[in-house]
Write an enzyme that holds these catalytic residues in place. Structure first.
Site, PDB file in Angstrom:
ATOM      1  N   LYS A  20     -30.965   8.214 -62.011  1.00 21.03           N
ATOM      2  CA  LYS A  20     -31.106   6.854 -62.528  1.00 21.03           C
ATOM      3  C   LYS A  20     -31.237   6.894 -64.063  1.00 21.03           C
ATOM      4  O   LYS A  20     -31.417   7.974 -64.655  1.00 21.03           O
ATOM      5  CB  LYS A  20     -32.337   6.215 -61.887  1.00 21.03           C
ATOM      6  CG  LYS A  20     -32.248   6.091 -60.353  1.00 21.03           C
ATOM      7  CD  LYS A  20     -33.523   5.441 -59.809  1.00 21.03           C
ATOM      8  CE  LYS A  20     -33.642   5.546 -58.310  1.00 21.03           C
ATOM      9  NZ  LYS A  20     -34.895   4.939 -57.812  1.00 21.03           N
ATOM     10  N   TYR A  60     -28.544  -1.684 -53.587  1.00 19.66           N
ATOM     11  CA  TYR A  60     -29.901  -1.822 -53.026  1.00 19.66           C
ATOM     12  C   TYR A  60     -30.027  -3.030 -52.092  1.00 19.66           C
ATOM     13  O   TYR A  60     -31.135  -3.535 -51.892  1.00 19.66           O
ATOM     14  CB  TYR A  60     -30.924  -1.935 -54.161  1.00 19.66           C
ATOM     15  CG  TYR A  60     -31.314  -0.595 -54.764  1.00 19.66           C
ATOM     16  CD1 TYR A  60     -31.788   0.454 -53.960  1.00 19.66           C
ATOM     17  CD2 TYR A  60     -31.243  -0.384 -56.139  1.00 19.66           C
ATOM     18  CE1 TYR A  60     -32.156   1.671 -54.515  1.00 19.66           C
ATOM     19  CE2 TYR A  60     -31.617   0.851 -56.691  1.00 19.66           C
ATOM     20  CZ  TYR A  60     -32.074   1.855 -55.874  1.00 19.66           C
ATOM     21  OH  TYR A  60     -32.453   3.066 -56.413  1.00 19.66           O
ATOM     22  N   ASN A 123     -38.735   6.664 -60.830  1.00 16.49           N
ATOM     23  CA  ASN A 123     -38.758   7.914 -60.057  1.00 16.49           C
ATOM     24  C   ASN A 123     -37.464   8.724 -60.155  1.00 16.49           C
ATOM     25  O   ASN A 123     -37.188   9.590 -59.334  1.00 16.49           O
ATOM     26  CB  ASN A 123     -39.169   7.644 -58.606  1.00 16.49           C
ATOM     27  CG  ASN A 123     -38.198   6.755 -57.877  1.00 16.49           C
ATOM     28  OD1 ASN A 123     -37.155   6.382 -58.424  1.00 16.49           O
ATOM     29  ND2 ASN A 123     -38.507   6.429 -56.629  1.00 16.49           N
ATOM     30  N   HIS A 126     -32.009   8.870 -56.950  1.00 20.64           N
ATOM     31  CA  HIS A 126     -31.740   8.225 -55.659  1.00 20.64           C
ATOM     32  C   HIS A 126     -31.038   9.214 -54.743  1.00 20.64           C
ATOM     33  O   HIS A 126     -30.202   9.992 -55.196  1.00 20.64           O
ATOM     34  CB  HIS A 126     -30.818   7.007 -55.854  1.00 20.64           C
ATOM     35  CG  HIS A 126     -30.277   6.487 -54.560  1.00 20.64           C
ATOM     36  ND1 HIS A 126     -30.983   5.606 -53.769  1.00 20.64           N
ATOM     37  CD2 HIS A 126     -29.140   6.781 -53.874  1.00 20.64           C
ATOM     38  CE1 HIS A 126     -30.287   5.363 -52.663  1.00 20.64           C
ATOM     39  NE2 HIS A 126     -29.158   6.066 -52.710  1.00 20.64           N
ATOM     40  N   GLU A 137     -22.747   4.422 -49.217  1.00 20.06           N
ATOM     41  CA  GLU A 137     -22.990   4.585 -50.649  1.00 20.06           C
ATOM     42  C   GLU A 137     -21.868   5.390 -51.321  1.00 20.06           C
ATOM     43  O   GLU A 137     -21.453   5.073 -52.440  1.00 20.06           O
ATOM     44  CB  GLU A 137     -24.350   5.244 -50.876  1.00 20.06           C
ATOM     45  CG  GLU A 137     -25.494   4.282 -50.529  1.00 20.06           C
ATOM     46  CD  GLU A 137     -26.882   4.912 -50.502  1.00 20.06           C
ATOM     47  OE1 GLU A 137     -27.836   4.168 -50.230  1.00 20.06           O
ATOM     48  OE2 GLU A 137     -27.021   6.137 -50.735  1.00 20.06           O
TER      49      GLU A 137
HETATM   50  P1  IDP Z   1     -36.085   5.795 -51.976  1.00 21.36           P
HETATM   51  O1  IDP Z   1     -35.480   5.732 -53.347  1.00 21.36           O
HETATM   52  O2  IDP Z   1     -37.073   6.930 -51.867  1.00 21.36           O
HETATM   53  O3  IDP Z   1     -35.064   5.796 -50.871  1.00 21.36           O
HETATM   54  P2  IDP Z   1     -36.604   2.987 -51.297  1.00 21.36           P
HETATM   55  O4  IDP Z   1     -37.707   2.502 -50.440  1.00 21.36           O
HETATM   56  O5  IDP Z   1     -35.215   2.954 -50.739  1.00 21.36           O
HETATM   57  O6  IDP Z   1     -36.984   4.477 -51.781  1.00 21.36           O
HETATM   58  O7  IDP Z   1     -36.668   2.159 -52.634  1.00 21.36           O
HETATM   59  C1  IDP Z   1     -35.620   2.234 -53.566  1.00 21.36           C
HETATM   60  C2  IDP Z   1     -36.202   2.336 -54.954  1.00 21.36           C
HETATM   61  O8  IDP Z   1     -36.944   1.134 -55.219  1.00 21.36           O
HETATM   62  C3  IDP Z   1     -37.204   3.455 -55.161  1.00 21.36           C
HETATM   63  O9  IDP Z   1     -36.610   4.704 -55.427  1.00 21.36           O
HETATM   64  C4  IDP Z   1     -38.001   2.932 -56.330  1.00 21.36           C
HETATM   65  O10 IDP Z   1     -37.307   3.165 -57.556  1.00 21.36           O
HETATM   66  C5  IDP Z   1     -38.034   1.439 -56.065  1.00 21.36           C
HETATM   67  N1  IDP Z   1     -39.267   1.048 -55.403  1.00 21.36           N
HETATM   68  C6  IDP Z   1     -39.620   1.293 -54.123  1.00 21.36           C
HETATM   69  N2  IDP Z   1     -40.845   0.797 -53.848  1.00 21.36           N
HETATM   70  C7  IDP Z   1     -41.272   0.221 -54.995  1.00 21.36           C
HETATM   71  C8  IDP Z   1     -42.468  -0.455 -55.366  1.00 21.36           C
HETATM   72  O11 IDP Z   1     -43.397  -0.635 -54.574  1.00 21.36           O
HETATM   73  N3  IDP Z   1     -42.528  -0.911 -56.658  1.00 21.36           N
HETATM   74  C9  IDP Z   1     -41.548  -0.728 -57.554  1.00 21.36           C
HETATM   75  N4  IDP Z   1     -40.404  -0.089 -57.248  1.00 21.36           N
HETATM   76  C10 IDP Z   1     -40.262   0.377 -55.991  1.00 21.36           C
HETATM   77 MG    MG Z   2     -33.744   4.305 -50.240  1.00 21.84          MG
END
Ligand code: IDP
Ligand code: MG
Length: 161
Positions: A20, A60, A123, A126, A137
């Site tokens: 990202k 997303y 984080n 992805h 994807e």
């Molecule tokens: P993943 O990336 O581990 O698959 P997902 O639940 O698919 O996690 O969420 C996608 C992205 O959304 C996450 O990588 C993170 O950047 C963001 N995200 C997920 N939960 C939160 C939150 O509670 N607050 C802010 N951003 C979030």
């Molecule tokens: Mg995800």
């Protein structure tokens, strides 16, 4: 049997991995790519792109009801993203292990997020969460001709055949 191309095709597994904008800006491309490469996975597609907000929303889509959806899509479209496809046995599930838990506060040390990130909204990486999302994807981010089919010399050492 091991020479049968259809058997080889059945084992072929691919996942979509993206660094990202935060990972790109923090200079973590080579660090992250090297973790997948050293494990033994094969890089079959790679490009640097700035996705539009609409494209990020498509990527997303399953999270559109979540309160952070808008900020997440704004962020993904805020700068260059390194989009990749990696191939190897079990790469979808094990790729997620290499990445670590979604919230870096819960990611184990040794994982990409555990070692390199602090908060969930930044984080850095992805990874597809299952075979169906991997397929969708990859199709969303890459044209078929951008996926490179090739044999890698290391394969006989990695898989013993
Ligand atoms: P993943 O990336 O581990 O698959 P997902 O639940 O698919 O996690 O969420 C996608 C992205 O959304 C996450 O990588 C993170 O950047 C963001 N995200 C997920 N939960 C939160 C939150 O509670 N607050 C802010 N951003 C979030
Ligand atoms: Mg995800």
């Amino acid at each position: 049997m091991l020479q049968d191309p259809s058997a080889e095709a059945a084992e072929l597994e691919r996942t979509f991995i993206a660094i990202k904008p935060d990972g790109v800006q923090r200079g973590l491309i080579s660090e992250i790519v090297s973790r997948f490469e050293r494990k033994g996975y094969k890089l079959v597609a790679i490009k640097l792109v700035v996705p539009s907000k609409q494209f990020a929303e498509q990527h997303y889509e399953d999270l559109k009801e979540r309160p952070f959806f808008n900020g997440l899509c704004e962020f993904l479209s805020s700068g260059p993203v390194l989009a990749m496809v990696w191939e190897g046995q079990g790469v979808i599930k094990y790729g997620r292990k290499l990445i670590g838990a979604t919230d870096p506060q819960n990611s184990e040390p040794g994982t990409i997020r555990g070692d390199l990130a602090i908060i969930v909204g930044r984080n850095i990486i992805h990874g597809s969460d299952g075979p169906e999302t991997a397929k969708n994807e990859i199709n969303l981010w890459f044209k078929p001709e951008e996926l490179v089919n090739y044999a890698h010399n290391s394969e006989k050492w990695l898989y013993g055949k």
